[in-house]
Design an enzyme around this catalytic site. Structure first.
Site, PDB file in Angstrom:
ATOM      1  N   HIS A   1     -12.482  -7.143  -0.300  1.00  0.00           N
ATOM      2  CA  HIS A   1     -11.752  -6.410  -1.315  1.00  0.00           C
ATOM      3  C   HIS A   1     -13.380  -6.252  -2.600  1.00  0.00           C
ATOM      4  O   HIS A   1     -13.532  -5.420  -3.342  1.00  0.00           O
ATOM      5  CB  HIS A   1     -11.269  -7.122  -2.015  1.00  0.00           C
ATOM      6  CG  HIS A   1      -9.407  -6.560  -1.570  1.00  0.00           C
ATOM      7  ND1 HIS A   1      -9.160  -5.783  -0.422  1.00  0.00           N
ATOM      8  CD2 HIS A   1      -9.017  -7.403  -0.865  1.00  0.00           C
ATOM      9  CE1 HIS A   1      -8.114  -5.927   0.040  1.00  0.00           C
ATOM     10  NE2 HIS A   1      -7.419  -6.680  -0.151  1.00  0.00           N
TER      11      HIS A   1
ATOM     12  N   HIS B   1      -2.382  -1.622   0.594  1.00  0.00           N
ATOM     13  CA  HIS B   1      -2.108  -0.827   1.796  1.00  0.00           C
ATOM     14  C   HIS B   1      -1.183   0.345   1.890  1.00  0.00           C
ATOM     15  O   HIS B   1      -1.055   1.260   2.652  1.00  0.00           O
ATOM     16  CB  HIS B   1      -1.381  -1.547   2.250  1.00  0.00           C
ATOM     17  CG  HIS B   1      -1.783  -2.913   3.033  1.00  0.00           C
ATOM     18  ND1 HIS B   1      -1.111  -4.523   3.069  1.00  0.00           N
ATOM     19  CD2 HIS B   1      -3.044  -3.721   2.721  1.00  0.00           C
ATOM     20  CE1 HIS B   1      -1.499  -5.676   3.035  1.00  0.00           C
ATOM     21  NE2 HIS B   1      -3.129  -4.682   3.142  1.00  0.00           N
TER      22      HIS B   1
ATOM     23  N   HIS C   1      -7.318  -4.534  10.747  1.00  0.00           N
ATOM     24  CA  HIS C   1      -6.408  -4.847   9.383  1.00  0.00           C
ATOM     25  C   HIS C   1      -7.811  -5.336   8.323  1.00  0.00           C
ATOM     26  O   HIS C   1      -7.980  -4.579   7.067  1.00  0.00           O
ATOM     27  CB  HIS C   1      -5.767  -6.241   9.296  1.00  0.00           C
ATOM     28  CG  HIS C   1      -5.277  -6.493   7.613  1.00  0.00           C
ATOM     29  ND1 HIS C   1      -4.360  -5.572   7.376  1.00  0.00           N
ATOM     30  CD2 HIS C   1      -5.905  -6.988   6.357  1.00  0.00           C
ATOM     31  CE1 HIS C   1      -3.989  -5.215   6.369  1.00  0.00           C
ATOM     32  NE2 HIS C   1      -4.777  -6.266   5.097  1.00  0.00           N
TER      33      HIS C   1
ATOM     34  N   ASP D   1      -7.957  -2.643   5.207  1.00  0.00           N
ATOM     35  CA  ASP D   1      -8.360  -3.032   3.767  1.00  0.00           C
ATOM     36  C   ASP D   1      -9.807  -2.008   3.762  1.00  0.00           C
ATOM     37  O   ASP D   1      -9.576  -1.032   2.366  1.00  0.00           O
ATOM     38  CB  ASP D   1      -8.795  -3.919   3.560  1.00  0.00           C
ATOM     39  CG  ASP D   1      -7.394  -5.033   3.350  1.00  0.00           C
ATOM     40  OD1 ASP D   1      -6.686  -3.946   3.441  1.00  0.00           O
ATOM     41  OD2 ASP D   1      -7.632  -6.157   4.023  1.00  0.00           O
TER      42      ASP D   1
END
Length: 307
Positions: free
Chosen positions: A279, A93, A252, A256
């Site tokens: 991720h 973030h 969001h 990421d």
């Protein structure tokens, strides 16, 4: 902070931009999602070609590292950076905020391992950085231009990098966890500029299902985090927490992706699209792009020697 976006020539080839730092130090304080520890983070200006250097101010010798893919370890729910005693958790973030505002050089001091979770978005980091102001530096920012399509897969997701249409940097996330998931399907794409990042991406918050949240609490992790600290979905939607955007979840996931790919120390010129990725896939692509950047640098050095 939108005046230094990559200009293009008539042929659409990006001409690059100057590097940036901030004008004055700024701070953010909050609790880590995973550890529950109260942490204080200070971001300070740095000279050109410094990159983003993270420092553990709470440890005796204040170990540090550069925020690059060489030190990254992407796992479910977060990205970690580690080099010896210098360990930093949930950096995505912060990195998204720096990349979104085109801040290339700074020193980040933090008195704990985990970045503050805040409201699960990049908004507090963005607001602090905007209050600090932007400084244009003399050196140019390196670019990596995607010339050939590249797609990577992991489980039932994929992520790809393809050439840009007119020198743009474009991010897109396609979210679809299936009919049985309480998280609604949705897509989001953005041609990046700082102003668009601030308006359309930075406020988008972390989300989990109630089942995931209950499992984390049962394992003793994130026990202090409530439905008001991030988006928790059950079959009726987010619990006691209204959405900021209809497709906030896909926004969001785009945030990421931007943060994870920011570990490649250059501007990325191309189109980056992820389908059900996270991720781990972001980290896989970031490492491949870093390898391409190293090859590009080596080629440029060779050309200069020949010349």
């Amino acid at each position: 902070m939108d005046g230094s976006r990559n200009p293009t020539t008539a042929s659409g080839k990006p001409t690059g931009r100057n590097q940036h730092t901030i004008a004055s130090p700024c701070s953010v304080r909050g609790r880590g999602y995973w550890s529950g520890q109260d942490v204080h983070l200070t971001i300070s200006p740095a000279p050109a070609n410094t990159g983003v250097r993270l420092v553990r101010s709470d440890l005796a010798d204040q170990p540090s590292l550069l925020a690059t893919t060489d030190r990254s370890d992407a796992i479910s729910f977060r990205t970690l950076l580690r080099d010896g005693d210098a360990s930093f958790a949930m950096v995505e973030h912060l990195m998204a905020a720096l990349a979104g505002l085109e801040i290339d050089n700074c020193v980040v001091e933090i008195d704990g391992e985990e970045m503050p979770g805040l409201d699960g978005s990049s908004l507090a980091f963005v607001e602090a950085l905007q209050s600090a102001g932007l400084v244009i530096q003399a050196d140019s920012r390196m670019q990596l231009v995607i010339h050939q399509p590249l797609r990577l897969r992991h489980n039932d997701g994929w992520i790809e990098a393809t050439p840009s249409i007119a020198g743009e940097t474009y991010f897109e996330y396609q979210l679809n966890y299936g009919d049985d998931s309480p998280v609604p399907a949705g897509d989001f794409g953005i041609e990046m500029t700082p102003a668009r990042f601030v308006r359309q991406v930075a406020p988008a918050r972390t989300f989990v299902t109630k089942e995931q949240a209950d499992a984390l609490h049962a394992s003793g992790v994130a026990s202090h985090v409530t439905h008001h600290d991030l988006l928790v979905f059950d079959d009726d939607g987010p619990i006691d927490n209204p959405l900021r955007y209809r497709n906030e979840c896909s926004r969001h996931k785009t945030l990421d992706m931007i943060g994870d790919l920011a570990l490649v120390p250059c501007d990325l010129i191309g189109r980056f699209i992820s389908h059900r990725g996270g991720h781990i896939l972001n980290g896989m692509l970031a490492k491949r792009l870093s390898e391409m950047l190293t090859q590009q640098r080596t080629g440029e050095q060779t050309q200069r020697k020949v010349a």
